[in-house]
Write a protein that holds these residues in place. Structure first.
Motif, short mmCIF file in Angstrom:
data_model
loop_
_atom_site.label_atom_id
_atom_site.label_comp_id
_atom_site.label_asym_id
_atom_site.label_seq_id
_atom_site.Cartn_x
_atom_site.Cartn_y
_atom_site.Cartn_z
N MET A 3 -5.91 11.69 12.05
CA MET A 3 -5.16 11.67 10.82
C MET A 3 -3.99 10.70 10.89
N LEU A 4 -3.33 10.71 12.06
CA LEU A 4 -2.21 9.80 12.25
C LEU A 4 -2.64 8.33 12.17
N ILE A 5 -3.80 8.04 12.73
CA ILE A 5 -4.33 6.66 12.69
C ILE A 5 -4.62 6.24 11.25
N LEU A 6 -5.13 7.14 10.44
CA LEU A 6 -5.42 6.84 9.04
C LEU A 6 -4.14 6.53 8.28
N VAL A 7 -3.08 7.29 8.50
CA VAL A 7 -1.80 7.06 7.82
C VAL A 7 -1.21 5.72 8.24
N ILE A 8 -1.28 5.40 9.54
CA ILE A 8 -0.75 4.11 10.03
C ILE A 8 -1.55 2.95 9.45
N SER A 9 -2.86 3.07 9.40
CA SER A 9 -3.73 2.01 8.85
C SER A 9 -3.46 1.81 7.37
N ALA A 10 -3.33 2.88 6.63
CA ALA A 10 -3.07 2.78 5.19
C ALA A 10 -1.71 2.15 4.94
N SER A 11 -0.70 2.51 5.75
CA SER A 11 0.64 1.92 5.61
C SER A 11 0.61 0.43 5.89
N ALA A 12 -0.09 0.01 6.94
CA ALA A 12 -0.19 -1.41 7.29
C ALA A 12 -0.90 -2.18 6.18
N CYS A 13 -1.95 -1.60 5.63
CA CYS A 13 -2.70 -2.24 4.54
C CYS A 13 -1.82 -2.39 3.30
N LEU A 14 -1.09 -1.32 2.94
CA LEU A 14 -0.20 -1.37 1.78
C LEU A 14 0.90 -2.41 1.98
N TYR A 15 1.47 -2.48 3.17
CA TYR A 15 2.52 -3.46 3.47
C TYR A 15 1.97 -4.89 3.32
N THR A 16 0.75 -5.16 3.84
CA THR A 16 0.13 -6.49 3.75
C THR A 16 -0.13 -6.87 2.30
N ILE A 17 -0.62 -5.93 1.51
CA ILE A 17 -0.90 -6.20 0.10
C ILE A 17 0.38 -6.54 -0.66
N VAL A 18 1.42 -5.75 -0.47
CA VAL A 18 2.70 -6.00 -1.15
C VAL A 18 3.28 -7.34 -0.71
N ASP A 19 3.22 -7.63 0.58
CA ASP A 19 3.74 -8.90 1.11
C ASP A 19 3.03 -10.09 0.48
N HIS A 20 1.71 -10.02 0.36
CA HIS A 20 0.96 -11.13 -0.25
C HIS A 20 1.24 -11.27 -1.74
N PHE A 21 1.43 -10.17 -2.45
CA PHE A 21 1.80 -10.25 -3.87
C PHE A 21 3.16 -10.93 -4.04
N VAL A 22 4.11 -10.59 -3.18
CA VAL A 22 5.44 -11.21 -3.24
C VAL A 22 5.32 -12.71 -3.02
N ILE A 23 4.54 -13.14 -2.02
CA ILE A 23 4.35 -14.58 -1.75
C ILE A 23 3.69 -15.25 -2.95
N PHE A 24 2.66 -14.62 -3.52
CA PHE A 24 1.95 -15.21 -4.66
C PHE A 24 2.87 -15.40 -5.86
N PHE A 25 3.67 -14.40 -6.19
CA PHE A 25 4.52 -14.48 -7.38
C PHE A 25 5.76 -15.35 -7.17
N ASN A 26 6.09 -15.70 -5.94
CA ASN A 26 7.16 -16.66 -5.69
C ASN A 26 6.72 -18.10 -5.96
N LYS A 27 5.42 -18.30 -6.19
CA LYS A 27 4.82 -19.60 -6.49
C LYS A 27 5.29 -20.67 -5.50
N PRO A 28 4.79 -20.62 -4.29
CA PRO A 28 5.21 -21.60 -3.30
C PRO A 28 4.81 -23.02 -3.71
N THR A 29 5.59 -23.98 -3.27
CA THR A 29 5.38 -25.38 -3.63
C THR A 29 4.23 -25.97 -2.82
N ALA A 30 3.37 -26.72 -3.49
CA ALA A 30 2.27 -27.40 -2.82
C ALA A 30 2.80 -28.67 -2.15
N THR A 31 2.18 -29.06 -1.08
CA THR A 31 2.58 -30.26 -0.36
C THR A 31 2.10 -31.49 -1.10
N THR A 32 2.93 -32.50 -1.20
CA THR A 32 2.57 -33.76 -1.83
C THR A 32 2.46 -34.83 -0.76
#
Length: 176
Positions: A1-30
């Motif tokens: 059960m503990l492993i499931l909670v840790i895995s779900a927390s890590a997944c949720l953190y990764t998803i939120v982190d990627h949404f934040v990066i996406f909505f910050n609209k990073p600059t493309a390299t020229t």
């Protein structure tokens, strides 16, 4: 059960982190390409037709059978391997050695003329003016027959240069 909670927390953190990066609209390299003021020299480009002799010319000069043999890849292996005696024997066995035409004459006189082979030729070296370049195609006799070269050293026009990359900024050919 503990492993499931840790895995779900890590997944949720990764998803939120990627949404934040996406909505910050990073600059493309020229990437900028720096060249000399007149650009990079454009290379000579040679185009050849896979049919080196017109059928009408071959029929008119009664060399259709000879060309069918000569342009055959198995016959070309005789020529490449330097087996001229086998080559001559092969032609004599077919009765094809009586022609007074040379191969250069056949390619030059019976080859595709630039007007029939290349429908359109455009060269754009400065992004604004695209000019017809058919008159700059120089005929050149090669092992593949009569070919045409753009930006040849034999051309009387000045060397061509490219100032920026891309298909719209160089040579465009429409071939029949």
């Amino acid at each position: 059960m503990l492993i499931l909670v840790i895995s779900a927390s890590a997944c949720l953190y990764t998803i939120v982190d990627h949404f934040v990066i996406f909505f910050n609209k990073p600059t493309a390299t020229t990437v900028n390409i720096e060249t000399k003021d007149n650009g990079l020299p454009f290379p000579a480009v040679t185009v050849c037709n896979l049919n080196p002799v017109l059928r009408s010319y071959a029929e008119e000069n009664n060399i259709t059978e000879f060309l069918e043999v000569f342009l055959n890849p198995s016959f070309q292996s005789f020529v490449r391997d330097g087996e001229s005696s086998n080559c001559n024997n092969f032609l004599e066995s077919l009765g094809l050695t009586n022609s007074t035409l040379t191969l250069n004459e056949v390619y030059t006189d019976g080859g595709n003329e630039v007007e029939n082979f290349i429908i359109a030729c455009q060269f754009n070296e400065n992004r604004t003016i695209s000019e017809d370049c058919k008159d700059e195609l120089q005929p050149v006799l090669t092992e593949f027959g009569l070919c045409y070269t753009f930006n040849s050293i034999r051309n009387k026009k000045a060397d061509r240069f490219i100032r920026s990359p891309g298909r719209r900024n160089s040579l465009q050919l429409s071939i029949n």
